[in-house]
Design a protein around this motif. Sequence first.
Motif, PDB file in Angstrom:
ATOM      1  N   PHE A   1       0.831  -1.202   0.000  1.00 33.39           N
ATOM      2  CA  PHE A   1       0.000   0.000   0.000  1.00 33.39           C
ATOM      3  C   PHE A   1       0.868   1.255   0.000  1.00 33.39           C
ATOM      4  O   PHE A   1       0.556   2.250  -0.667  1.00 33.39           O
ATOM      5  N   THR A   2       1.964   1.243   0.764  1.00 33.97           N
ATOM      6  CA  THR A   2       2.828   2.421   0.843  1.00 33.97           C
ATOM      7  C   THR A   2       3.448   2.733  -0.517  1.00 33.97           C
ATOM      8  O   THR A   2       3.522   3.903  -0.923  1.00 33.97           O
ATOM      9  N   HIS A   3       3.886   1.708  -1.245  1.00 26.23           N
ATOM     10  CA  HIS A   3       4.441   1.913  -2.583  1.00 26.23           C
ATOM     11  C   HIS A   3       3.400   2.573  -3.480  1.00 26.23           C
ATOM     12  O   HIS A   3       3.727   3.501  -4.247  1.00 26.23           O
ATOM     13  N   ARG A   4       2.171   2.124  -3.419  1.00 25.00           N
ATOM     14  CA  ARG A   4       1.125   2.678  -4.279  1.00 25.00           C
ATOM     15  C   ARG A   4       0.865   4.147  -3.967  1.00 25.00           C
ATOM     16  O   ARG A   4       0.624   4.955  -4.869  1.00 25.00           O
ATOM     17  N   ILE A   5       0.922   4.515  -2.689  1.00 25.91           N
ATOM     18  CA  ILE A   5       0.720   5.909  -2.298  1.00 25.91           C
ATOM     19  C   ILE A   5       1.801   6.790  -2.910  1.00 25.91           C
ATOM     20  O   ILE A   5       1.525   7.847  -3.485  1.00 25.91           O
ATOM     21  N   VAL A   6       3.070   6.344  -2.790  1.00 29.66           N
ATOM     22  CA  VAL A   6       4.186   7.143  -3.291  1.00 29.66           C
ATOM     23  C   VAL A   6       4.213   7.151  -4.815  1.00 29.66           C
ATOM     24  O   VAL A   6       4.401   8.210  -5.449  1.00 29.66           O
ATOM     25  N   HIS A   7       4.007   5.987  -5.432  1.00 29.65           N
ATOM     26  CA  HIS A   7       4.048   5.896  -6.895  1.00 29.65           C
ATOM     27  C   HIS A   7       2.984   6.788  -7.520  1.00 29.65           C
ATOM     28  O   HIS A   7       3.218   7.411  -8.572  1.00 29.65           O
ATOM     29  N   ARG A   8       1.830   6.885  -6.882  1.00 29.95           N
ATOM     30  CA  ARG A   8       0.745   7.716  -7.416  1.00 29.95           C
ATOM     31  C   ARG A   8       1.149   9.180  -7.490  1.00 29.95           C
ATOM     32  O   ARG A   8       0.814   9.883  -8.439  1.00 29.95           O
ATOM     33  N   LEU A   9       1.914   9.660  -6.502  1.00 27.89           N
ATOM     34  CA  LEU A   9       2.367  11.057  -6.502  1.00 27.89           C
ATOM     35  C   LEU A   9       3.212  11.346  -7.737  1.00 27.89           C
ATOM     36  O   LEU A   9       3.017  12.364  -8.414  1.00 27.89           O
ATOM     37  N   PHE A  10       4.150  10.446  -8.056  1.00 32.15           N
ATOM     38  CA  PHE A  10       5.009  10.649  -9.226  1.00 32.15           C
ATOM     39  C   PHE A  10       4.221  10.460 -10.522  1.00 32.15           C
ATOM     40  O   PHE A  10       4.455  11.159 -11.508  1.00 32.15           O
ATOM     41  N   GLU A  11       3.294   9.520 -10.511  1.00 32.25           N
ATOM     42  CA  GLU A  11       2.491   9.257 -11.697  1.00 32.25           C
ATOM     43  C   GLU A  11       1.683  10.483 -12.098  1.00 32.25           C
ATOM     44  O   GLU A  11       1.613  10.844 -13.282  1.00 32.25           O
ATOM     45  N   VAL A  12       1.086  11.143 -11.122  1.00 26.12           N
ATOM     46  CA  VAL A  12       0.300  12.351 -11.398  1.00 26.12           C
ATOM     47  C   VAL A  12       1.188  13.441 -11.993  1.00 26.12           C
ATOM     48  O   VAL A  12       0.758  14.212 -12.854  1.00 26.12           O
ATOM     49  N   ALA A  13       2.444  13.489 -11.554  1.00 29.22           N
ATOM     50  CA  ALA A  13       3.379  14.500 -12.062  1.00 29.22           C
ATOM     51  C   ALA A  13       4.033  14.088 -13.377  1.00 29.22           C
ATOM     52  O   ALA A  13       4.839  14.840 -13.934  1.00 29.22           O
ATOM     53  N   GLY A  14       3.703  12.909 -13.884  1.00 28.27           N
ATOM     54  CA  GLY A  14       4.293  12.433 -15.136  1.00 28.27           C
ATOM     55  C   GLY A  14       5.742  12.020 -14.993  1.00 28.27           C
ATOM     56  O   GLY A  14       6.505  12.062 -15.965  1.00 28.27           O
ATOM     57  N   LEU A  15       6.136  11.577 -13.792  1.00 27.19           N
ATOM     58  CA  LEU A  15       7.517  11.194 -13.526  1.00 27.19           C
ATOM     59  C   LEU A  15       7.598   9.723 -13.128  1.00 27.19           C
ATOM     60  O   LEU A  15       6.629   9.164 -12.611  1.00 27.19           O
ATOM     61  N   THR A  16       8.764   9.140 -13.348  1.00 28.26           N
ATOM     62  CA  THR A  16       8.997   7.756 -12.936  1.00 28.26           C
ATOM     63  C   THR A  16      10.225   7.719 -12.039  1.00 28.26           C
ATOM     64  O   THR A  16      11.335   8.015 -12.490  1.00 28.26           O
ATOM     65  N   PRO A  17      10.068   7.397 -10.758  1.00 33.09           N
ATOM     66  CA  PRO A  17      11.230   7.353  -9.868  1.00 33.09           C
ATOM     67  C   PRO A  17      12.155   6.194 -10.223  1.00 33.09           C
ATOM     68  O   PRO A  17      11.708   5.159 -10.730  1.00 33.09           O
ATOM     69  N   GLN A  18      13.441   6.361  -9.960  1.00 36.68           N
ATOM     70  CA  GLN A  18      14.427   5.306 -10.209  1.00 36.68           C
ATOM     71  C   GLN A  18      14.489   4.373  -8.993  1.00 36.68           C
ATOM     72  O   GLN A  18      15.290   4.575  -8.090  1.00 36.68           O
ATOM     73  N   VAL A  19      13.623   3.385  -8.966  1.00 41.06           N
ATOM     74  CA  VAL A  19      13.602   2.455  -7.834  1.00 41.06           C
ATOM     75  C   VAL A  19      14.697   1.416  -8.039  1.00 41.06           C
ATOM     76  O   VAL A  19      14.540   0.449  -8.783  1.00 41.06           O
ATOM     77  N   ALA A  20      15.817   1.629  -7.368  1.00 39.24           N
ATOM     78  CA  ALA A  20      16.968   0.743  -7.534  1.00 39.24           C
ATOM     79  C   ALA A  20      16.870  -0.497  -6.660  1.00 39.24           C
ATOM     80  O   ALA A  20      17.423  -1.548  -6.993  1.00 39.24           O
ATOM     81  N   MET A  21      16.191  -0.377  -5.526  1.00 35.52           N
ATOM     82  CA  MET A  21      16.072  -1.484  -4.574  1.00 35.52           C
ATOM     83  C   MET A  21      14.694  -1.438  -3.939  1.00 35.52           C
ATOM     84  O   MET A  21      14.036  -0.388  -3.931  1.00 35.52           O
ATOM     85  N   SER A  22      14.268  -2.564  -3.381  1.00 33.74           N
ATOM     86  CA  SER A  22      13.003  -2.582  -2.663  1.00 33.74           C
ATOM     87  C   SER A  22      13.055  -3.595  -1.538  1.00 33.74           C
ATOM     88  O   SER A  22      13.722  -4.629  -1.646  1.00 33.74           O
ATOM     89  N   THR A  23      12.397  -3.275  -0.460  1.00 31.28           N
ATOM     90  CA  THR A  23      12.233  -4.169   0.683  1.00 31.28           C
ATOM     91  C   THR A  23      11.009  -3.692   1.447  1.00 31.28           C
ATOM     92  O   THR A  23      10.695  -2.499   1.454  1.00 31.28           O
ATOM     93  N   ASN A  24      10.320  -4.622   2.091  1.00 29.95           N
ATOM     94  CA  ASN A  24       9.115  -4.252   2.823  1.00 29.95           C
ATOM     95  C   ASN A  24       9.386  -3.843   4.264  1.00 29.95           C
ATOM     96  O   ASN A  24       8.469  -3.446   4.975  1.00 29.95           O
ATOM     97  N   TYR A  25      10.632  -3.931   4.709  1.00 30.58           N
ATOM     98  CA  TYR A  25      10.969  -3.579   6.085  1.00 30.58           C
ATOM     99  C   TYR A  25      11.458  -2.129   6.136  1.00 30.58           C
ATOM    100  O   TYR A  25      12.520  -1.806   5.596  1.00 30.58           O
ATOM    101  N   LEU A  26      10.697  -1.284   6.797  1.00 27.83           N
ATOM    102  CA  LEU A  26      11.029   0.139   6.829  1.00 27.83           C
ATOM    103  C   LEU A  26      12.347   0.390   7.561  1.00 27.83           C
ATOM    104  O   LEU A  26      13.077   1.326   7.216  1.00 27.83           O
ATOM    105  N   GLU A  27      12.651  -0.433   8.559  1.00 25.83           N
ATOM    106  CA  GLU A  27      13.919  -0.267   9.260  1.00 25.83           C
ATOM    107  C   GLU A  27      15.097  -0.530   8.307  1.00 25.83           C
ATOM    108  O   GLU A  27      16.133   0.131   8.395  1.00 25.83           O
TER     109      GLU A  27
END
Length: 308
Positions: A210-236
Amino acid sequence: MDLATLNAFIAVAESGSFSLAGERLHLTQPAVSKRIFALEQQLEVRLFDRLGREVGLTEAGRALLPRAYRILGELDDTRRALANLNGEVSGRLTLATSHHIGLHRLPPVLREFTRRYPAVSLDIRFLDSEVAYEDVLQGRAELAVITLAPEARTPAARTPDTRAPLRAVPIWEDPLDFVAAPDHPLARNGALTLADVAAHPAVFPGAHTFTHRIVHRLFEVAGLTPQVAMSTNYLETIKMMVSIGLAWSLLPRTMLDDQVVRLTLPGPQLSRRLGYVLHTERTLSNAARAFMALLDAQHGQGNEPQSV
């Protein structure tokens, strides 16, 4: 068809393995195989395709699975309804929660709950929020205290994969901040835009969260694509990778300290809602209702449940 056999069927279906199902049920693999064989003989259908070590549901197995969930769910409802009659807050409460909420939000609630209701045995399962939704749907948990789905922001909204009624009750608003290491190039710039941030590598939670979708939507509305180099579900873990300068990210404000720098960007403040989810067609135990009351007290007045 008995309950032990149905439990074995569900365990194999969920784990995709007879040995893993045996570990979950504290049985040997041959004992699980025997129960499945007996169920197949009784129903006169093959429930699993066994291809080497891979185990998959047949068409008959896929048809049986939701019915098996319903049968066991009805039995659990009956047990809880009868146990509720004496008014005591006791028994087992199965609670699903995310690691972040379990570490940063739940401790005072859990402390107060165990003080007030020592006769309750807590079974706390740490899961991704999206998995916890499924646990409530299938009756594996009475409550889930998690990040609520973004679609739940309007009362009429429903998640596309919702197959049973759930109710989401928001408890905490969780602001999200753009962050980077103190020596990161973004931290040395004064005024930043989304385009500036998008030009640098990022570390995000997994795409299904859900958190990814919230952030991705912000960039999508602005017509931008963030450079997601890594991903993990642990915020720490995300915070650690940010703090050593590998990437920028967004973190809950409650996690910010001198290891990271908050980046100031124009535009709306991103936030996610944390709260609990329950199944509206299942009987809640007295223990679950007592836990919900403590959570509601965290929110204060004006807490309105919303359907998802």
